[in-house]
Write a protein that holds these residues in place. Structure first.
Motif, PDB file in Angstrom:
ATOM      1  N   ASN A 132       0.817  -1.214   0.000  1.00 37.79           N
ATOM      2  CA  ASN A 132       0.000   0.000   0.000  1.00 37.79           C
ATOM      3  C   ASN A 132       0.850   1.263   0.000  1.00 37.79           C
ATOM      4  OD1 ASN A 132      -2.424  -1.422  -0.002  1.00 37.79           O
ATOM      5  ND2 ASN A 132      -2.530  -1.489   2.242  1.00 37.79           N
ATOM      6  N   PHE A 133       2.008   1.205   0.656  1.00 31.52           N
ATOM      7  CA  PHE A 133       2.848   2.393   0.787  1.00 31.52           C
ATOM      8  C   PHE A 133       4.172   2.228   0.043  1.00 31.52           C
ATOM      9  CE2 PHE A 133       0.193   2.242   4.708  1.00 31.52           C
ATOM     10  CZ  PHE A 133      -0.630   3.316   4.378  1.00 31.52           C
ATOM     11  N   ARG A 134       4.095   1.555  -1.115  1.00 29.90           N
ATOM     12  CA  ARG A 134       5.270   1.462  -1.977  1.00 29.90           C
ATOM     13  C   ARG A 134       5.557   2.842  -2.580  1.00 29.90           C
ATOM     14  NH1 ARG A 134       0.787  -0.267  -4.509  1.00 29.90           N
ATOM     15  NH2 ARG A 134       0.475   0.018  -6.752  1.00 29.90           N
ATOM     16  N   GLY A 135       6.675   2.964  -3.249  1.00 33.26           N
ATOM     17  CA  GLY A 135       7.080   4.263  -3.773  1.00 33.26           C
ATOM     18  C   GLY A 135       6.105   4.834  -4.786  1.00 33.26           C
ATOM     19  N   ARG A 136       5.742   6.095  -4.559  1.00 36.29           N
ATOM     20  CA  ARG A 136       4.834   6.801  -5.474  1.00 36.29           C
ATOM     21  C   ARG A 136       5.215   8.277  -5.528  1.00 36.29           C
ATOM     22  NH1 ARG A 136       1.098   3.950  -2.574  1.00 36.29           N
ATOM     23  NH2 ARG A 136      -0.435   2.621  -3.625  1.00 36.29           N
ATOM     24  N   GLY A 137       4.729   8.906  -6.589  1.00 33.73           N
ATOM     25  CA  GLY A 137       4.745  10.365  -6.639  1.00 33.73           C
ATOM     26  C   GLY A 137       6.039  10.986  -7.115  1.00 33.73           C
ATOM     27  N   ALA A 138       6.082  12.296  -6.985  1.00 35.40           N
ATOM     28  CA  ALA A 138       7.202  13.082  -7.495  1.00 35.40           C
ATOM     29  C   ALA A 138       8.511  12.732  -6.814  1.00 35.40           C
ATOM     30  CB  ALA A 138       6.901  14.572  -7.314  1.00 35.40           C
ATOM     31  N   GLY A 148       6.777   3.948   2.349  1.00 38.91           N
ATOM     32  CA  GLY A 148       6.599   3.558   3.741  1.00 38.91           C
ATOM     33  C   GLY A 148       5.497   4.332   4.440  1.00 38.91           C
ATOM     34  N   ARG A 149       4.849   3.659   5.390  1.00 41.86           N
ATOM     35  CA  ARG A 149       3.759   4.288   6.139  1.00 41.86           C
ATOM     36  C   ARG A 149       4.231   5.584   6.806  1.00 41.86           C
ATOM     37  NH1 ARG A 149      -1.156   3.362   8.924  1.00 41.86           N
ATOM     38  NH2 ARG A 149      -1.498   1.399   7.813  1.00 41.86           N
ATOM     39  N   GLU A 150       5.416   5.589   7.389  1.00 37.00           N
ATOM     40  CA  GLU A 150       5.919   6.801   8.046  1.00 37.00           C
ATOM     41  C   GLU A 150       6.068   7.942   7.048  1.00 37.00           C
ATOM     42  OE1 GLU A 150       9.549   5.735   9.954  1.00 37.00           O
ATOM     43  OE2 GLU A 150       8.557   4.905  11.740  1.00 37.00           O
ATOM     44  N   GLY A 151       6.573   7.642   5.861  1.00 36.86           N
ATOM     45  CA  GLY A 151       6.739   8.670   4.845  1.00 36.86           C
ATOM     46  C   GLY A 151       5.417   9.256   4.395  1.00 36.86           C
ATOM     47  N   TYR A 152       4.415   8.408   4.212  1.00 44.04           N
ATOM     48  CA  TYR A 152       3.095   8.892   3.805  1.00 44.04           C
ATOM     49  C   TYR A 152       2.430   9.682   4.941  1.00 44.04           C
ATOM     50  CZ  TYR A 152       2.966   6.352  -0.629  1.00 44.04           C
ATOM     51  OH  TYR A 152       3.211   5.915  -1.922  1.00 44.04           O
ATOM     52  N   ARG A 168      -5.160   6.722   4.014  1.00 44.06           N
ATOM     53  CA  ARG A 168      -6.304   5.985   3.473  1.00 44.06           C
ATOM     54  C   ARG A 168      -6.350   6.035   1.952  1.00 44.06           C
ATOM     55  NH1 ARG A 168     -11.705   7.306   6.907  1.00 44.06           N
ATOM     56  NH2 ARG A 168     -11.063   9.473   6.528  1.00 44.06           N
ATOM     57  N   GLN A 169      -5.747   7.080   1.364  1.00 43.51           N
ATOM     58  CA  GLN A 169      -5.761   7.214  -0.094  1.00 43.51           C
ATOM     59  C   GLN A 169      -4.350   7.568  -0.592  1.00 43.51           C
ATOM     60  OE1 GLN A 169      -9.370   9.339  -1.743  1.00 43.51           O
ATOM     61  NE2 GLN A 169      -9.553   9.999   0.379  1.00 43.51           N
ATOM     62  N   PRO A 170      -3.425   6.630  -0.525  1.00 45.36           N
ATOM     63  CA  PRO A 170      -2.041   6.950  -0.913  1.00 45.36           C
ATOM     64  C   PRO A 170      -1.890   7.381  -2.368  1.00 45.36           C
ATOM     65  CG  PRO A 170      -2.322   4.589  -0.532  1.00 45.36           C
ATOM     66  CD  PRO A 170      -3.556   5.251  -0.026  1.00 45.36           C
ATOM     67  N   ASP A 171      -2.831   6.972  -3.232  1.00 47.75           N
ATOM     68  CA  ASP A 171      -2.729   7.356  -4.639  1.00 47.75           C
ATOM     69  C   ASP A 171      -2.959   8.849  -4.874  1.00 47.75           C
ATOM     70  OD1 ASP A 171      -2.017   4.979  -5.980  1.00 47.75           O
ATOM     71  OD2 ASP A 171      -4.047   4.204  -5.751  1.00 47.75           O
ATOM     72  N   LEU A 172      -3.385   9.569  -3.854  1.00 47.51           N
ATOM     73  CA  LEU A 172      -3.565  11.016  -4.004  1.00 47.51           C
ATOM     74  C   LEU A 172      -2.258  11.709  -4.388  1.00 47.51           C
ATOM     75  CD1 LEU A 172      -5.888  11.934  -0.975  1.00 47.51           C
ATOM     76  CD2 LEU A 172      -6.486  11.968  -3.406  1.00 47.51           C
ATOM     77  N   VAL A 173      -1.119  11.128  -4.017  1.00 48.28           N
ATOM     78  CA  VAL A 173       0.158  11.782  -4.344  1.00 48.28           C
ATOM     79  C   VAL A 173       0.374  11.876  -5.846  1.00 48.28           C
ATOM     80  CG1 VAL A 173       1.246  11.059  -2.180  1.00 48.28           C
ATOM     81  CG2 VAL A 173       1.528   9.656  -4.227  1.00 48.28           C
TER      82      VAL A 173
END
Length: 245
Positions: free
Chosen positions: A117-123, A128-132, A145-150
Motif C-alpha cells: 500500500n505504501f510502496r514508492g509513489r509520486g514526485a 513507507g507508512r511513516e513517509g506517507y 487511506r488514499q495513498p494514490d492522491l500523491v
C-alpha cells in the motif's frame, strides 16, 4: 517562481503517459507550491525539479515497479535474497515482494499489506507508512487511506516539494550542493550522475526562459495651468505626445 507548461512539456515529453494531465497540473500548481515552501529562486527551483525529474522518471515512473526476476532481486536486496531459491517465490509478484522487503520497517506493520500500500509513489517516490504519514501532515491530504492522491495532477508537485523540504534538502539546495540534496532525499547517492545531468538541464532551461516584460508606464498628462480651459489642456497633451513619438 513558477514552471511554464511549455517548458515542462519540453523537459518531460512523456510526462502524461502514466497520469493524464500531469504536466498541466504541475505547471498550474507551481507558483503557489513554490511560494508556500519558499522555493523563491531559479537555483532552488532547478534543484527541486532535478530531483523530482529523476525520481519520477520525468512522469514515466510515478509508481514503483516491483515486478522483478529472482536474479534481479538478489542484486537489489542481496541480504534478503542470498539464493535464487529464496527469491523465486516473489518473482513477478509485486505485492508479495513489496510486503516481503518493506514490512517491518519505515513504519510498515509486519504481516500487513503496508509494504504494498505504501510502496514508492509520486514526485519524490515517497515510500513507507511513516513517509506517507509525514507527507499527510505537511499537505493535509488523507494519504494513509488514499495513498494514490500523491499522483493526482493537482497534488503531485505539492507532495514532491513537501517531501523535499521534510527530508532536509533545502539548506543543501541553497548551497548548490547536489550531493547533499541527493543524500537527504535518497538516503544515499543512487543515480547521482543522472541527478546532476537533470540539474544542468533545469538550470539551462530556467536561465534561457523568456522573461515577461513589465507593461509600459503611461505618461502623465500635463497639469492644467491656472485659467486654462479643458480644451487648451487637451491640446497641450496632444502636442506633448506628438513630440515624444
Amino acid at each position: 517562481m513558477k514552471i511554464d507548461e511549455a517548458m515542462l512539456r519540453r523537459m518531460w515529453p512523456q510526462g502524461d503517459c502514466r497520469v493524464a494531465g500531469l504536466t498541466s497540473g504541475v505547471a498550474a500548481a507551481s507558483a503557489s507550491v513554490f511560494a508556500r515552501y519558499a522555493i523563491t529562486t531559479p537555483q532552488l527551483v532547478a534543484h527541486v525539479m532535478a530531483q523530482i525529474s529523476h525520481e519520477c522518471g520525468a512522469g514515466r515512473d510515478v509508481v514503483e515497479n516491483l515486478n522483478y526476476t529472482a536474479a534481479r532481486m538478489m542484486q537489489v536486496w542481496p541480504t534478503r535474497f542470498r539464493t535464487l531459491e529464496s527469491a523465486a517465490p516473489y518473482a513477478h509478484d509485486p505485492r508479495a515482494l513489496a510486503n516481503k522487503v518493506y514490512n517491518g520497517r519505515m513504519g510498515n506493520r509486519p504481516g500487513s499489506d503496508d509494504g504494498w500500500n505504501f510502496r514508492g509513489r509520486g514526485a519524490a517516490q515517497t515510500t513507507g507508512r511513516e513517509g506517507y504519514a509525514r507527507l499527510a501532515k505537511a499537505t493535509g491530504l488523507d494519504l494513509l487511506r488514499q495513498p494514490d492522491l500523491v499522483n493526482q495532477p493537482q497534488h503531485f508537485l505539492a507532495c514532491g516539494v513537501a517531501d523535499f523540504i521534510a527530508c532536509g534538502c533545502l539548506p543543501y539546495a541553497q548551497a548548490d550542493d547536489v550531493v547533499g540534496v541527493t543524500r537527504r532525499l535518497n538516503g544515499g547517492t543512487i543515480g547521482l550522475a543522472q541527478r546532476k545531468a537533470w540539474l544542468a538541464k533545469w538550470q539551462a532551461a530556467l536561465r534561457d526562459a523568456p522573461r515577461v516584460a513589465s507593461p509600459p508606464v503611461a505618461p502623465a498628462l500635463p497639469q492644467p495651468q491656472a485659467g486654462a480651459s479643458r480644451f487648451q489642456t487637451l491640446i497641450a497633451a496632444l502636442v506633448a505626445a506628438c513630440k515624444r513619438s
